[in-house]
Design a protein around this motif. Structure first.
Motif, PDB file in Angstrom:
ATOM      1  N   PHE A  43       0.793  -1.033   0.018  1.00 51.01           N
ATOM      2  CA  PHE A  43       0.079  -0.050  -0.020  1.00 51.01           C
ATOM      3  C   PHE A  43       0.802   1.301   0.144  1.00 51.01           C
ATOM      4  O   PHE A  43       1.232   1.794   1.117  1.00 51.01           O
ATOM      5  N   PRO A  78      -5.139   2.302   3.872  1.00 50.82           N
ATOM      6  CA  PRO A  78      -5.901   1.244   3.067  1.00 50.82           C
ATOM      7  C   PRO A  78      -7.102   1.055   4.060  1.00 50.82           C
ATOM      8  O   PRO A  78      -7.259   0.838   5.047  1.00 50.82           O
ATOM      9  N   LYS A  81     -11.292  -3.559   2.562  1.00 50.55           N
ATOM     10  CA  LYS A  81     -11.464  -4.064   1.322  1.00 50.55           C
ATOM     11  C   LYS A  81     -10.039  -4.157   0.659  1.00 50.55           C
ATOM     12  O   LYS A  81      -9.878  -5.178   0.043  1.00 50.55           O
ATOM     13  N   MET A  82      -9.328  -3.276   0.668  1.00 50.55           N
ATOM     14  CA  MET A  82      -8.093  -3.094   0.003  1.00 50.55           C
ATOM     15  C   MET A  82      -7.065  -4.326   0.626  1.00 50.55           C
ATOM     16  O   MET A  82      -6.249  -4.777  -0.124  1.00 50.55           O
ATOM     17  N   LYS A  86      -5.223  -8.013  -0.732  1.00 49.13           N
ATOM     18  CA  LYS A  86      -4.075  -8.041  -0.831  1.00 49.13           C
ATOM     19  C   LYS A  86      -3.341  -9.630  -0.090  1.00 49.13           C
ATOM     20  O   LYS A  86      -2.521 -10.047  -0.245  1.00 49.13           O
TER      21      LYS A  86
END
Length: 93
Positions: A43, A78, A81-82, A86
């Motif tokens: 991120f 972040p 959801k982000m 990952k």
């Protein structure tokens, strides 16, 4: 040179350890959160590199204080959801 050594250890040693491994936690305290350096690569626009509650990140603590004082703004973090996107899942045999 010292910073390069910290980055090397943080990226390679702690990335090989499980996320909750003792070495990563100890190194995180000793380097003010640098052992979570791989989070920075995941991120890149995030102000925080310690993304879990147990990942000490003194740098983000300073940014958080400055944001509360109104001295910095548009601080990126972040979303859940982000972070979920990952996650790497290992197939079970």
């Amino acid at each position: 040179v010292f910073l390069a050594m910290i980055n090397f250890i943080g990226i390679f040693l702690c990335a090989m350890a499980t996320p909750t491994a003792g070495i990563a936690k100890v190194f995180g305290l000793l380097t003010f959160g640098e052992s979570w350096h791989n989070n920075h690569h995941a991120f890149e626009s995030s102000a925080a590199i310690g993304l879990k509650w147990w990942q000490v990140d003194f740098g983000y603590a300073v940014v958080w204080i400055l944001a509360k004082l109104g001295l910095v703004w548009d601080v990126n973090l972040p979303t859940a959801k982000m972070m979920a996107a990952k996650k790497i899942t290992i197939a079970q045999d």
